[in-house]
Design a protein around this motif. Structure first.
Motif, mmCIF file in Angstrom:
data_model
loop_
_atom_site.group_PDB
_atom_site.id
_atom_site.type_symbol
_atom_site.label_atom_id
_atom_site.label_comp_id
_atom_site.label_asym_id
_atom_site.label_seq_id
_atom_site.Cartn_x
_atom_site.Cartn_y
_atom_site.Cartn_z
ATOM 1 N N MET A 53 70.598 29.966 56.978
ATOM 2 C CA MET A 53 71.265 28.895 57.361
ATOM 3 C C MET A 53 72.244 29.129 58.391
ATOM 4 S SD MET A 53 72.679 26.023 54.629
ATOM 5 C CE MET A 53 74.349 26.982 54.429
ATOM 6 N N LEU A 54 72.292 28.044 59.508
ATOM 7 C CA LEU A 54 73.405 28.167 60.409
ATOM 8 C C LEU A 54 73.886 26.675 60.602
ATOM 9 C CD1 LEU A 54 71.555 30.755 61.431
ATOM 10 C CD2 LEU A 54 73.033 30.256 63.400
ATOM 11 N N THR A 55 75.027 26.628 61.200
ATOM 12 C CA THR A 55 75.865 25.233 61.473
ATOM 13 C C THR A 55 76.019 25.127 62.941
ATOM 14 O OG1 THR A 55 76.388 25.186 59.108
ATOM 15 C CG2 THR A 55 77.194 23.356 60.599
ATOM 16 N N ASP A 106 60.330 19.677 64.810
ATOM 17 C CA ASP A 106 60.742 20.970 63.818
ATOM 18 C C ASP A 106 61.951 20.456 63.177
ATOM 19 O OD1 ASP A 106 58.835 22.141 65.314
ATOM 20 O OD2 ASP A 106 60.329 23.293 66.474
ATOM 21 N N VAL A 107 62.791 19.584 63.324
ATOM 22 C CA VAL A 107 63.992 19.321 62.406
ATOM 23 C C VAL A 107 63.507 18.420 61.447
ATOM 24 C CG1 VAL A 107 66.211 18.319 62.348
ATOM 25 C CG2 VAL A 107 65.518 19.449 64.737
ATOM 26 N N THR A 120 64.666 21.188 56.176
ATOM 27 C CA THR A 120 65.121 22.354 57.056
ATOM 28 C C THR A 120 66.426 22.119 57.740
ATOM 29 O OG1 THR A 120 63.613 21.473 58.701
ATOM 30 C CG2 THR A 120 62.957 23.287 57.377
ATOM 31 N N ALA A 121 67.230 20.714 57.613
ATOM 32 C CA ALA A 121 68.368 20.575 58.274
ATOM 33 C C ALA A 121 68.943 19.228 57.571
ATOM 34 C CB ALA A 121 67.798 20.096 59.811
ATOM 35 N N ILE A 122 70.203 19.247 57.773
ATOM 36 C CA ILE A 122 71.022 18.157 57.071
ATOM 37 C C ILE A 122 72.194 17.891 57.987
ATOM 38 C CG2 ILE A 122 72.263 19.869 55.990
ATOM 39 C CD1 ILE A 122 72.887 17.732 53.853
ATOM 40 N N LEU A 123 72.516 16.420 58.127
ATOM 41 C CA LEU A 123 73.523 16.077 59.154
ATOM 42 C C LEU A 123 74.686 15.820 58.306
ATOM 43 C CD1 LEU A 123 74.643 15.016 62.049
ATOM 44 C CD2 LEU A 123 73.727 12.898 61.171
ATOM 45 N N TYR A 144 70.931 24.081 59.653
ATOM 46 C CA TYR A 144 69.714 24.054 60.080
ATOM 47 C C TYR A 144 69.010 25.271 59.402
ATOM 48 C CZ TYR A 144 70.816 26.519 64.293
ATOM 49 O OH TYR A 144 71.480 27.261 65.274
ATOM 50 N N ASP A 145 67.784 25.413 59.195
ATOM 51 C CA ASP A 145 67.376 26.699 58.729
ATOM 52 C C ASP A 145 66.637 27.637 60.092
ATOM 53 O OD1 ASP A 145 65.753 28.737 57.511
ATOM 54 O OD2 ASP A 145 64.895 27.522 55.893
ATOM 55 N N HIS A 146 66.956 28.524 60.359
ATOM 56 C CA HIS A 146 66.754 29.303 61.566
ATOM 57 C C HIS A 146 65.437 29.888 61.348
ATOM 58 C CE1 HIS A 146 67.724 30.648 65.323
ATOM 59 N NE2 HIS A 146 68.725 31.106 65.139
ATOM 60 N N ARG A 147 64.889 29.847 60.094
ATOM 61 C CA ARG A 147 63.547 30.323 60.069
ATOM 62 C C ARG A 147 62.525 29.427 60.638
ATOM 63 N NH1 ARG A 147 62.462 30.622 53.600
ATOM 64 N NH2 ARG A 147 63.418 28.609 53.833
ATOM 65 N N MET A 148 62.871 28.200 60.836
ATOM 66 C CA MET A 148 61.944 27.261 61.263
ATOM 67 C C MET A 148 62.527 26.487 62.441
ATOM 68 S SD MET A 148 59.629 24.876 60.919
ATOM 69 C CE MET A 148 59.046 23.918 62.212
ATOM 70 N N ILE A 149 63.882 26.402 62.711
ATOM 71 C CA ILE A 149 64.476 25.627 63.716
ATOM 72 C C ILE A 149 65.219 26.837 64.685
ATOM 73 C CG2 ILE A 149 66.026 23.911 64.499
ATOM 74 C CD1 ILE A 149 65.564 22.461 61.695
ATOM 75 N N ASP A 150 64.783 26.745 66.007
ATOM 76 C CA ASP A 150 65.638 27.440 66.775
ATOM 77 C C ASP A 150 66.944 26.805 67.480
ATOM 78 O OD1 ASP A 150 63.535 29.467 67.099
ATOM 79 O OD2 ASP A 150 62.542 28.336 68.784
ATOM 80 N N GLY A 151 68.188 27.760 67.583
ATOM 81 C CA GLY A 151 69.206 27.170 68.031
ATOM 82 C C GLY A 151 69.404 26.060 69.230
#
Length: 530
Positions: free
Chosen positions: A326-328, A376-377, A468-471, A499-506
């Motif tokens: 997880m990254l933000t 992807d998101v 895989t993501a939350i706002l 977001y989950d970096h396993r699925m979504i690129d920065g």
């Protein structure tokens, strides 16, 4: 001519149901639209009513048996079919009554109690596959206490919703098998219910005398408010003014949860000119003081069991942090355009749609459009598979006294802003009353959480698996901004996307958030799809 009594058409998600209770026996006369049988599915209890007046001639599916959608449950004959047999039945009924009179009632029971109706097992509702067990939170009735049909007997708290268990008919609880605080599985037997029972002859006479009252005998009316038994006990314990408590139960009935909320907020305290020391203690407050002594000392502590909902929230949040990479990413949005649009049309919007124009409608529509552009998101991870969703079902986090719940807005791409606002208001009311259905909190593809309503300026939201993501929305605060080479004061909001970096690129996460920012700073783009 006989008429078929059929089960209702089940929704696509419901495969079959169980005949829970027949309210008529073969030979009983039935009026048109009178309730005949109840069918219990894994989500709701469906009522089957008489298609016309007549006599129940045959039952094809007995209680406890499963049935399919639109299956024939029984047969309804014409009312005249029974009339011919009435005279013949009178004699046999007299003989039966004479035989009953000769029988000696059991010791300790009156004749009326011995002749009371049949007994039923009161069972917990069928839990969905995602829920393994629940906890009996509250019993609203005691053994022997009179109960009306469909009156709430108990609440079962699961990790997602509070389920109500209602009386199958008029009568009383004969036995409680599972006490408050105990865990139960799906369809477990909670109690034994006796039809037509409930108290002594004297108590029944009193109940008949007070029959015109709308509320049940166990409820108490204080001023204009009706209190449930559990709520009445808490009001007495905390010495509250019931007229200051807002009831969320049926007909404005004050429930236990309403009192707990009032205690937490301190909004229902009694006002009196007399000092508290001079106020005589009632029997109820004395009993409460004896049952729950106050914690003494300079450093008091209070230990209470964690609710099932809170346990599930904790488990899922820890699981999300342990399993997701997880990254933000953060950005900020100028809310001037949205606030100007809202200020210009809020009165007209209220008159046209009977709901207030808030900010969440704009964010949901902007997020739905951004999800279409960045699939992807909008995807989820299932083991080693990626599931791409061709629809945008957005969950909106709602805070309640019991914890955080996330009801889901379905197909947000086709919803209007007015539909979004109305649905969110409805979700909020029912979430705080514990009335949300389990199916309303499952299947979201993306989540929005608004910490700004509590004053949060910036935070890092945690992903709601398997999404895989939350706002994260935050507080709107005026700040000096450089606009066309000049410093201007603008209403700004920080936005965060975890977001989950396993699925979504920065890159995709940043561009997704920038798209939301652009749509909000120029709301016309939502209409023009640009």
């Amino acid at each position: 001519m006989a008429t078929e009594i059929k089960a209702p058409s089940f929704p696509e998600s419901v495969a079959e149901g169980t005949v829970a209770a027949w309210h008529k026996k073969p030979g009983d006369s039935v009026e048109r639209d009178e309730l005949i049988v109840e069918i219990e599915t894994d989500k709701v209890v469906l009522e089957v009513v008489a298609p016309e007046a007549g006599t129940l001639s045959e039952i094809k599916v007995e209680e406890g048996e499963t049935c399919d959608s639109e299956q024939v449950l029984g047969m309804l004959g014409e009312a005249q079919e029974k009339a011919a047999d009435d005279k013949a039945d009178v004699k046999s009924e007299d003989q039966q009554s004479d035989a009953k009179a000769e029988r000696k009632p059991e010791a300790g029971k009156s004749e009326k109690q011995a002749a009371s109706g049949k007994k039923h097992d009161v069972k917990a509702p069928s839990f969905p596959e995602s829920i393994q067990e629940g906890t009996v939170a509250t019993w609203y009735k005691k053994v022997g206490e009179a109960v009306k049909r469909d009156e709430v007997l108990a609440d079962i708290e699961t990790d997602k919703v509070v389920l109500e268990v209602v009386a199958p008919g008029d009568g009383a609880l004969a036995e409680i098998k599972v006490e408050e605080g105990a865990q139960v599985e799906s369809e477990a037997v909670l109690a034994v219910f006796a039809e037509g029972a409930g108290g002594s002859d004297e108590g029944e006479a009193k109940a008949e005398a007070s029959e015109p009252k709308a509320e049940s005998d166990s409820d108490e009316k204080v001023g204009d408010k009706i209190l449930a038994p559990a709520a009445r006990k808490l009001v007495a314990e905390h010495d509250l003014d019931a007229n200051k408590i807002e009831g969320t139960g049926k007909g404005g009935r004050i429930l236990k949860e309403d009192v707990q909320k009032a205690v937490k907020q301190g909004s229902a305290k009694k006002t009196s000119d007399k000092p508290a020391a001079d106020k005589p203690a009632t029997d109820a407050t004395k009993a409460a003081a004896t049952a729950a002594p106050a914690v003494e000392g300079e450093r008091p502590e209070k230990r209470v069991p964690m609710s099932r909902l809170r346990q599930t929230i904790a488990k899922r949040l820890v699981q999300a942090q342990q399993t997701a990479a997880m990254l933000t990413t953060y950005n900020e949005v100028d809310m001037s355009a949205v606030m100007a649009l809202r200020g210009q049309y809020k009165d007209t919007f209220l008159k046209a749609h009977d709901t207030k124009l808030g900010f969440m409608g704009f964010f949901v529509k902007a997020a739905a459009e951004a999800l279409k552009r960045f699939p992807d998101v909008n995807a989820s991870i299932d083991g080693t598979d990626i599931v791409y969703h061709g629809y945008q079902d957005i969950g909106v986090a709602v805070s309640t006294d019991r914890g955080l719940v996330v009801p889901v807005l379905r197909d947000t791409d086709s919803m209007k802003i007015a539909d979004v606002e109305k649905t969110i208001v409805d979700f909020g009311k029912r979430a705080r009353a514990g009335k949300l259905g389990i199916d309303e909190m499952q299947g979201g593809t993306f989540t929005i959480t608004n910490g700004g309503i509590f004053g949060s300026l910036m935070s890092t939201p945690i992903i709601n698996p398997p999404q895989t993501a939350i706002l994260g929305m935050h507080k709107i605060q005026e700040r000096p901004m450089a606009v066309d080479g000049k410093v201007e004061i603008r209403p700004m909001m920080y936005l965060a996307v975890s977001y989950d970096h396993r699925m979504i690129d920065g890159k995709d996460a940043v561009q997704f958030l920038v798209t939301i920012k652009e749509l909000l700073e120029d709301p016309a783009r939502l209409l023009l799809d640009v």
